[in-house]
Scaffold this motif. Structure first.
Motif, PDB file in Angstrom:
ATOM      1  N   ASN A   1      -2.575 -10.222  -6.972  1.00 51.54           N
ATOM      2  CA  ASN A   1      -4.014  -9.755  -6.747  1.00 51.54           C
ATOM      3  C   ASN A   1      -4.340  -8.434  -6.403  1.00 51.54           C
ATOM      4  O   ASN A   1      -5.471  -8.078  -5.854  1.00 51.54           O
ATOM      5  N   TYR A   2      -3.067  -7.518  -6.394  1.00 51.23           N
ATOM      6  CA  TYR A   2      -3.332  -6.053  -6.142  1.00 51.23           C
ATOM      7  C   TYR A   2      -4.108  -5.418  -7.360  1.00 51.23           C
ATOM      8  O   TYR A   2      -3.243  -4.759  -8.124  1.00 51.23           O
ATOM      9  N   VAL A   3      -5.331  -5.346  -7.299  1.00 52.05           N
ATOM     10  CA  VAL A   3      -6.106  -5.025  -8.248  1.00 52.05           C
ATOM     11  C   VAL A   3      -6.122  -3.463  -8.542  1.00 52.05           C
ATOM     12  O   VAL A   3      -6.087  -2.856  -9.654  1.00 52.05           O
ATOM     13  N   ASP A   4      -5.754  -2.671  -7.492  1.00 52.05           N
ATOM     14  CA  ASP A   4      -5.610  -1.071  -7.499  1.00 52.05           C
ATOM     15  C   ASP A   4      -4.594  -0.798  -8.621  1.00 52.05           C
ATOM     16  O   ASP A   4      -4.585   0.300  -9.223  1.00 52.05           O
ATOM     17  N   ALA A   5      -3.285  -1.615  -8.343  1.00 47.70           N
ATOM     18  CA  ALA A   5      -2.072  -1.313  -9.393  1.00 47.70           C
ATOM     19  C   ALA A   5      -2.682  -1.693 -10.805  1.00 47.70           C
ATOM     20  O   ALA A   5      -2.198  -0.640 -11.675  1.00 47.70           O
ATOM     21  N   TYR A   6      -3.351  -2.755 -11.053  1.00 46.07           N
ATOM     22  CA  TYR A   6      -3.815  -2.856 -12.465  1.00 46.07           C
ATOM     23  C   TYR A   6      -4.676  -1.963 -12.780  1.00 46.07           C
ATOM     24  O   TYR A   6      -4.560  -1.310 -13.962  1.00 46.07           O
TER      25      TYR A   6
ATOM     26  N   VAL B   1     -15.188  -4.315  -7.642  1.00 44.17           N
ATOM     27  CA  VAL B   1     -15.333  -2.941  -7.174  1.00 44.17           C
ATOM     28  C   VAL B   1     -16.121  -2.274  -8.326  1.00 44.17           C
ATOM     29  O   VAL B   1     -15.712  -2.210  -9.390  1.00 44.17           O
ATOM     30  N   PRO B   2     -17.414  -1.492  -7.923  1.00 46.56           N
ATOM     31  CA  PRO B   2     -18.143  -0.860  -8.925  1.00 46.56           C
ATOM     32  C   PRO B   2     -17.124  -0.126  -9.906  1.00 46.56           C
ATOM     33  O   PRO B   2     -17.491  -0.077 -11.027  1.00 46.56           O
ATOM     34  N   VAL B   3     -16.356   0.842  -9.347  1.00 43.41           N
ATOM     35  CA  VAL B   3     -15.700   1.635 -10.241  1.00 43.41           C
ATOM     36  C   VAL B   3     -14.738   0.990 -11.306  1.00 43.41           C
ATOM     37  O   VAL B   3     -14.458   1.347 -12.316  1.00 43.41           O
ATOM     38  N   PHE B   4     -14.268  -0.052 -10.977  1.00 38.45           N
ATOM     39  CA  PHE B   4     -13.621  -1.065 -11.818  1.00 38.45           C
ATOM     40  C   PHE B   4     -14.452  -1.326 -12.992  1.00 38.45           C
ATOM     41  O   PHE B   4     -13.971  -1.292 -14.298  1.00 38.45           O
ATOM     42  N   LEU B   5     -15.570  -1.794 -12.899  1.00 41.43           N
ATOM     43  CA  LEU B   5     -16.464  -2.245 -13.722  1.00 41.43           C
ATOM     44  C   LEU B   5     -16.856  -1.104 -14.759  1.00 41.43           C
ATOM     45  O   LEU B   5     -16.929  -1.273 -15.850  1.00 41.43           O
ATOM     46  N   ILE B   6     -17.044   0.118 -14.231  1.00 40.72           N
ATOM     47  CA  ILE B   6     -17.661   1.226 -14.812  1.00 40.72           C
ATOM     48  C   ILE B   6     -16.350   1.557 -15.808  1.00 40.72           C
ATOM     49  O   ILE B   6     -16.427   1.780 -17.099  1.00 40.72           O
TER      50      ILE B   6
ATOM     51  N   LEU C   1       3.912  -2.088 -11.794  1.00 39.95           N
ATOM     52  CA  LEU C   1       4.425  -3.191 -12.258  1.00 39.95           C
ATOM     53  C   LEU C   1       5.182  -4.168 -11.153  1.00 39.95           C
ATOM     54  O   LEU C   1       5.058  -5.665 -10.962  1.00 39.95           O
ATOM     55  N   ASP C   2       6.080  -3.568 -10.425  1.00 40.78           N
ATOM     56  CA  ASP C   2       6.914  -4.172  -9.348  1.00 40.78           C
ATOM     57  C   ASP C   2       5.814  -4.840  -8.372  1.00 40.78           C
ATOM     58  O   ASP C   2       5.842  -5.941  -7.855  1.00 40.78           O
ATOM     59  N   ILE C   3       4.659  -3.793  -8.155  1.00 43.51           N
ATOM     60  CA  ILE C   3       3.686  -4.374  -7.038  1.00 43.51           C
ATOM     61  C   ILE C   3       2.894  -5.609  -7.370  1.00 43.51           C
ATOM     62  O   ILE C   3       2.778  -6.688  -6.671  1.00 43.51           O
ATOM     63  N   VAL C   4       2.552  -5.660  -8.729  1.00 43.03           N
ATOM     64  CA  VAL C   4       1.648  -6.714  -9.260  1.00 43.03           C
ATOM     65  C   VAL C   4       2.681  -8.185  -9.501  1.00 43.03           C
ATOM     66  O   VAL C   4       2.282  -9.102  -9.326  1.00 43.03           O
ATOM     67  N   SER C   5       3.749  -7.588  -9.536  1.00 48.93           N
ATOM     68  CA  SER C   5       4.709  -8.962  -9.657  1.00 48.93           C
ATOM     69  C   SER C   5       5.045  -9.692  -8.384  1.00 48.93           C
ATOM     70  O   SER C   5       5.204 -10.707  -8.221  1.00 48.93           O
TER      71      SER C   5
ATOM     72  N   ASP D   1       0.818  -1.440  -0.022  1.00 51.15           N
ATOM     73  CA  ASP D   1      -0.120   0.077  -0.026  1.00 51.15           C
ATOM     74  C   ASP D   1       0.867   1.155  -0.034  1.00 51.15           C
ATOM     75  O   ASP D   1       0.527   2.198  -0.542  1.00 51.15           O
ATOM     76  N   ALA D   2       1.780   1.191   0.567  1.00 49.06           N
ATOM     77  CA  ALA D   2       3.012   2.271   0.784  1.00 49.06           C
ATOM     78  C   ALA D   2       3.576   2.451  -0.633  1.00 49.06           C
ATOM     79  O   ALA D   2       3.640   3.508  -1.098  1.00 49.06           O
ATOM     80  N   MET D   3       3.898   1.326  -1.307  1.00 53.19           N
ATOM     81  CA  MET D   3       4.715   1.395  -2.522  1.00 53.19           C
ATOM     82  C   MET D   3       3.733   2.046  -3.484  1.00 53.19           C
ATOM     83  O   MET D   3       4.028   2.792  -4.420  1.00 53.19           O
ATOM     84  N   PHE D   4       2.449   1.514  -3.437  1.00 48.61           N
ATOM     85  CA  PHE D   4       1.171   2.127  -4.236  1.00 48.61           C
ATOM     86  C   PHE D   4       0.995   3.568  -4.096  1.00 48.61           C
ATOM     87  O   PHE D   4       1.028   4.262  -4.969  1.00 48.61           O
TER      88      PHE D   4
END
Length: 467
Positions: free
Chosen positions: A300-305, A335-340, A292-296, A269-272
């Motif tokens: 499952n860190y969807v906020d980074a995607y 998360v609704p905002v992702f679907l939107i 990219l480092d976070i998701v590697s 979360d701090a890295m993000f």
């Protein structure tokens, strides 16, 4: 939640004792506490089992029968609930409880006006109004009937001298659901005067200020929280840093994130947060590398995607943005905002069919079915080919859950205007004006040609004159 922590802890202990020895004898209030524990965790099957066991020892307890009926209702076993209600409704002391139970059944059957009448009757006849209101509001919050819950929670503020802090918390949450963040903040501010040493209240106040984009006030709230206790404060520090970043104090924010990383070297979360600071500074290369480092490290860190997709969408690289957005929809909790965002990226590529299919795959999930923005976008997609169906979709959601949201009314007015159903357009314009007259400008943006329609403009000017 701000439920009595001691009661919850005691209920959990009793539940464990019950699970270890179901033949054990318990006092009536202990059985009820065990049932409450399971109910709080939405485990209605176990709560019913406890209630049935308790009735063996206390067969004449009306309270147990009332709880059983409530549990049957929550489990959608209406016939069983109604049988129990018949057995207890001759008892004059339980009339408010009967009204509540019948109101709950009405809610489950989408008979909202009837439910409201029954709940009103329960409150009027009850001698213990705070308890009655708490029971009603707990059920309505579980059912996500925010508008009705808000009505009774606001009533509690007026008629109960010393309002329970749980009811205040629920009301603040209702305001947040309705995007009435100023009102939510006012409730949390009152709560801080009641219990200034509860760090959870300060956190909630800070979160609400963030939703209002009042970042300086949010920082102060988080600082108060940290002064009360700096234990388990990582999330508070991250939120404070996010506020500083939004205030364009990215260097200060990064310092906080680095302090967290000094203690927790792999705190993603701090890295993000650091990546978000660079993104806001327009340094997309570094931001992208960190994401990219976070998701590697954590696929499952969807906020980074989501952030990666946002960067590529800004560069009009929608195909790459789509690939990253698809990763966000692989999560178990959508998360609704992702679907939107995903649907908008698909629409940018003119993939209307895929946008529709994507919406329909997730729109009925618990996290999405109560989000009116999602339903507005879904109706917009449907309206591309079938305006009448878009109207049916929004009218259904309006009657089910969104009947006090002005934006829904104005969109319904817009679609009805397009198909030349001016009378129905007028109905929704009048309703929208009652709910939020300022949002009429949204309707004018959607449908500027309406300014040439005498009937609709007459309604608008008549409303403005009355105000």
């Amino acid at each position: 939640m701000f439920e009595n922590k001691n009661y919850i802890q005691q209920s959990e202990k009793l539940a464990k004792r019950y699970e270890n020895n179901k033949q054990r004898y318990f006092e009536l209030d202990e059985f009820i506490a065990i049932s409450d524990y399971y109910m709080l965790n939405r485990n209605y099957k176990n709560a019913l089992e406890v209630n049935t066991t308790a009735e063996i020892f206390y067969p004449s307890s009306v309270e147990l029968k009332t709880i059983k009926a409530d549990l049957y209702i929550r489990s959608n076993e209406f016939e069983k609930a109604e049988e129990v209600i018949k057995n207890i409704e001759l008892n004059s002391d339980t009339i408010p409880d009967i009204y509540i139970l019948k109101g709950e059944i009405s809610i489950k059957k989408n008979q909202y006006r009837q439910a409201e009448k029954l709940f009103d009757g329960a409150v009027k006849l009850s001698e213990d109004k705070d308890y009655t209101l708490e029971i009603i509001c707990d059920f309505l919050m579980v059912m996500h009937q925010i508008q009705l819950a808000k009505k009774y929670l606001e009533l509690a503020q007026k008629i109960i001298p010393d309002v329970d802090i749980d009811l205040m918390y629920w009301l603040a949450k209702c305001y947040e659901y309705e995007s009435e963040y100023g009102k939510a903040a006012n409730i949390y501010e009152k709560m801080t005067t009641i219990d200034p040493f509860d760090e959870n209240i300060w956190d909630n106040l800070g979160d609400t200020y963030m939703l209002m984009s009042e970042y300086e006030k949010a920082v102060k709230a988080f600082d108060f929280r940290l002064s009360v206790s700096d234990a388990d404060a990582t999330e508070t520090l991250i939120n404070k840093a996010e506020c500083l970043s939004m205030l364009k104090k990215n260097n200060e924010a990064i310092k906080i994130y680095n302090k967290i990383l000094d203690l927790e070297k792999e705190n993603q979360d701090a890295m993000f947060g650091i990546a978000k600071c660079y993104e806001r500074e327009g340094i997309y290369g570094i931001a992208e590398k960190i994401y990219l480092d976070i998701v590697s490290q954590n696929p499952n860190y969807v906020d980074a995607y989501y952030s990666l997709a946002t960067i590529y969408a800004q560069k009009n690289e929608f195909k790459t943005a789509e690939q990253f957005m698809r990763k966000t929809l692989d999560d178990t909790e959508i998360v609704p905002v992702f679907l939107i965002q995903m649907s908008k990226i698909l629409l940018q590529q003119n993939k209307i069919k895929e946008a529709k299919q994507t919406m329909e795959k997730f729109i009925y999930t618990d996290s999405c079915k109560h989000d009116y923005q999602i339903w507005l976008l879904y109706a917009e997609i449907i309206a591309i080919d079938n305006i009448e169906k878009a109207i049916d979709i929004l009218e259904t959601k309006y009657s089910e859950n969104f009947y006090s949201i002005a934006e829904i009314c104005y969109h319904l007015a817009y679609y009805n205007f397009i198909i030349d159903n001016i009378s129905q357009c007028a109905v929704y314009i009048e309703r929208g004006l009652e709910l939020n007259a300022d949002m009429m400008k949204l309707f004018f943006e959607l449908c500027p040609e309406v300014m040439l329609n005498e009937q609709i403009m007459s309604i608008y000017f008549s409303f403005k004159t009355k105000k």
